[in-house]
Design an enzyme around this catalytic site. Structure first.
Site, PDB file in Angstrom:
ATOM      1  N   LYS A   1       0.848  -1.188   0.000  1.00  0.00           N
ATOM      2  CA  LYS A   1       0.000   0.000   0.000  1.00  0.00           C
ATOM      3  C   LYS A   1       0.890   1.247   0.000  1.00  0.00           C
ATOM      4  O   LYS A   1       1.923   1.280   0.682  1.00  0.00           O
ATOM      5  CB  LYS A   1      -0.902  -0.011   1.234  1.00  0.00           C
TER       6      LYS A   1
ATOM      7  N   SER B   1      -9.351   3.179   2.694  1.00  0.00           N
ATOM      8  CA  SER B   1      -8.283   3.768   1.922  1.00  0.00           C
ATOM      9  C   SER B   1      -7.442   2.735   1.158  1.00  0.00           C
ATOM     10  O   SER B   1      -6.612   3.111   0.330  1.00  0.00           O
ATOM     11  CB  SER B   1      -7.353   4.567   2.860  1.00  0.00           C
TER      12      SER B   1
ATOM     13  N   SER C   1     -10.549   0.631   6.676  1.00  0.00           N
ATOM     14  CA  SER C   1      -9.872   0.699   5.378  1.00  0.00           C
ATOM     15  C   SER C   1      -9.419  -0.633   4.814  1.00  0.00           C
ATOM     16  O   SER C   1      -8.948  -0.686   3.678  1.00  0.00           O
ATOM     17  CB  SER C   1      -8.670   1.649   5.461  1.00  0.00           C
TER      18      SER C   1
END
Length: 497
Positions: free
Chosen positions: A74, A150, A174
Site C-alpha cells: 500500500k 483507503s 480501510s
C-alpha cells in the site's frame, strides 16, 4: 503460466508450485504484469510501479513460505527503501523512503516479490480512492463504482486478479470496507499485533492496523503468522497469538454464541442488501450449529462516531505538516477536502482531543462486557453499496464552506456551532459499522457471503458480513472464517470479464 491457471490459485498454492519447481518466480511475475497490462488501464490500482526491482528479485534465489509470489504494498506506511511514497498526494511527490518498514521487511523475508505500491486516497483519509494525483481507482465488479478506501488500490488489484493478496491497513475500516465492496476476505488484526515501525510507534493512536487483503482465508492466516509480533522499540510488545493462524483454520470452532445487529449505531439508513448480508450469514451460522440472536454492546454509537471524528481530524494537520516539512509543498498542493479537514483539526483544542481519547476506554470496556455473554458480534460491514465514482465529491455549497475554513477563526466557530456532530453522522452514513473495532482495538473481519443489486437493473455487487471479536480473538475469527469459506465458498466467484 496461463492467466486462468494463475487466477485459480491463492498465494499459498502459487508458493507451492514454485517450491515444487513447476513454475518460477519470474513466470509468476510476468503473468501478474500481463494481467496488470490487461486491466490496469480501467482499474488504475498502481500508484508507484516497481517492475525492474521486482524482475531483479524474481531472477535471484528466494526463500520463505511465499517465495516467488507477486505482491503489492500500500502506498501509505508500508515503506520500501529507495522507492517513492506519495500517499495519494501531490504534496508528497519527491518523498523517497530511506529504509524498509518492518512490515515490508517481513514480506521480503517471506519471499514475496513486490512489484508496486497501490493507490490510496490523499493521506489515506477517505473510504473512496479518487485523487487529483492518480485519478480514480475503480471497482472490478462495477467499474463505475469505487473499490472503497483507503486500501482501494489493493482491493482493486486483488479482486481484479492482478495479485492473490496485497498489503493494506485499517484505521477506520480501510481493510474491511474495500473487502466488502470488492468481494474479498478482509481481516483486521487487533491493536499492536503487527508493528508500524520503525517510522512510527503506532498508527492513529493505535486505531490503525497493518495487514493484507486476500481472496482466501488461509492466505490471511499465513500472513498473520508472518507479520505478527513486535519489532525493536514497539510500544506494545505483544507476543504472537497463542494459536497460529494456520493451526486455527485447521480445526472448526466449538459452538459459538453470536450477537447480531443490523441497525446503524448512528441512526442512519441501512440498505436492504447490506442487512441481508448479516441475515444470510446468521442463517448459515445456525446451520453450522452456532447460536445467533439479536444483541448489541451498550455503546453510544453517536458518541463513538464523534470520538472517531476527533481522532480523524487530529491526524490531518499533523500529516499535512509532515509532508510540507519533507517536500516544501504549499497548502495549494493538497486537495480542497484535505485542506478543510486540516483546518478543522487545527481548531480542535488539545484538551478536547485528550478528553475524547479517554472515552475510548469506556467503549472498550462496554464491548468487553458484551463478550462476557457472547463470543462474537455480527453486523454489516457497510450500510450501502459502493458509491459511484465522483458521487462523494463535495457539492458546490460544501466547496464554498471548505474554502471559508481558511478565514481566520472560522474553523473554531464551526466547532462551537455543533456542526461537527452533524458532519460526523453524515460522513459515516455509508460506513457506520467499522469504527467500533478501531476504537476498541479489537480484531474484526469482513466475509464475502452475499451479492446483491445496488439498484434495479444493475449487476450484483458484493456486501460483506462483519464479525468483531474480543481482544486476542484472532484465532477464533480465522477458525470461523475457514468454516464459513468451506460451507459457502467464494474464491471462484470473480468479477465478470
Amino acid at each position: 503460466m496461463r492467466y486462468d491457471e494463475y487466477a485459480a490459485h491463492d498465494a499459498t498454492a502459487l508458493a507451492a508450485l514454485v517450491a515444487r519447481g513447476e513454475v518460477t518466480a519470474a513466470d509468476l511475475l510476468e503473468t501478474a504484469l500481463a494481467r496488470l497490462d490487461a486491466v490496469g488501464g480501467v482499474l488504475n490500482p498502481i500508484a508507484v510501479p516497481m517492475v525492474e526491482i521486482a524482475r531483479a528479485r524474481a531472477a535471484g534465489p528466494l526463500a520463505g513460505p511465499f517465495a516467488g509470489v507477486p505482491f503489492l504494498l500500500k502506498d501509505w506506511g508500508q515503506d520500501y527503501a529507495g522507492v517513492g511514497d506519495t500517499g495519494g498526494s501531490r504534496a508528497r511527490r519527491g518523498i523517497v523512503a530511506a529504509r524498509h518498514s518492518t512490515y515490508t521487511q517481513r514480506c521480503l523475508d517471506a519471499g514475496l516479490v513486490i512489484f508496486g505500491r497501490t493507490t490510496t486516497p490523499e493521506l489515506a483519509l477517505l473510504a473512496t480512492t479518487e485523487t487529483a494525483l492518480h485519478g480514480p481507482t475503480r471497482n472490478p465488479w462495477s467499474p463505475g463504482r469505487t473499490p472503497g478506501g483507503s486500501s482501494g488500490g489493493a482491493a482493486a488489484a486483488v479482486a481484479g486478479g492482478i495479485v492473490p493478496m496485497a498489503g493494506a491497513s485499517d484505521g477506520g475500516g480501510s481493510i474491511r470496507i474495500p473487502a466488502s465492496y470488492c468481494g474479498l476476505f478482509g481481516f483486521r488484526p487487533g491493536r499492536g499485533l503487527i508493528p508500524h515501525g520503525p517510522q512510527a510507534a503506532e498508527g492513529w493512536e493505535g486505531a490503525s492496523s497493518e495487514f493484507v487483503l486476500t481472496r482466501s482465508v488461509r492466505d490471511a492466516a499465513a500472513m498473520l503468522d508472518i507479520l505478527a509480533g513486535p519489532d525493536a522499540g514497539a510500544p506494545y510488545p505483544l507476543a504472537r497469538p497463542a494459536v497460529s493462524g494456520m493451526v486455527a483454520i485447521a480445526r472448526p470452532p466449538a459452538r459459538l454464541r453470536i450477537g447480531m445487529m443490523t441497525e446503524s449505531p448512528i441512526g442512519s439508513p441501512v440498505d436492504a442488501e447490506a442487512a441481508a448480508a448479516v441475515t444470510i450469514a446468521a442463517g448459515l451460522l445456525e446451520r453450522l450449529g452456532h447460536h445467533v440472536e439479536p444483541a448489541a454492546p451498550a455503546i453510544d454509537g453517536r458518541l463513538l462516531a464523534r470520538c472517531f471524528l476527533d481522532l480523524y481530524l487530529g491526524q490531518v494537520p499533523a500529516d499535512i505538516a509532515r509532508a510540507r516539512a519533507q517536500t516544501g509543498a504549499g497548502m495549494g498542493a493538497f486537495e480542497l477536502t484535505t485542506r478543510g479537514l486540516g483546518r478543522l483539526g487545527r481548531a480542535l483544542p488539545a484538551g478536547d482531543y485528550v478528553a475524547s481519547r479517554r472515552l475510548w476506554n469506556e467503549f472498550g470496556r462496554a464491548l468487553a462486557a458484551f463478550f462476557e455473554g457472547y463470543d462474537l458480534l455480527l453486523l454489516p460491514t457497510v450500510a450501502a453499496p459502493p458509491p459511484r465514482i465522483g458521487a462523494l465529491d463535495p457539492p458546490f455549497g460544501q466547496r464554498l464552506a471548505l474554502h471559508a475554513l481558511a478565514i481566520p477563526g472560522f474553523a473554531a466557530m464551526v466547532r462551537r456551532t455543533g456542526l461537527l456532530e452533524t458532519l460526523s453522522r453524515e460522513n459515516l452514513t455509508l460506513v457506520p459499522f467499522t469504527q467500533l473495532s478501531n476504537m476498541t482495538g479489537t480484531p474484526s473481519m469482513s466475509v464475502p457471503l452475499h451479492w446483491g443489486a445496488p439498484a434495479p437493473g444493475e449487476a450484483a455487487v458484493p456486501f460483506g458480513a462483519q464479525f468483531v471479536g474480543p481482544i486476542g480473538g484472532e484465532p477464533l475469527l480465522l477458525a470461523l472464517a475457514a468454516e464459513l469459506e468451506s460451507a459457502a465458498p467464494w474464491f471462484d466467484r470473480r468479477p465478470p470479464g
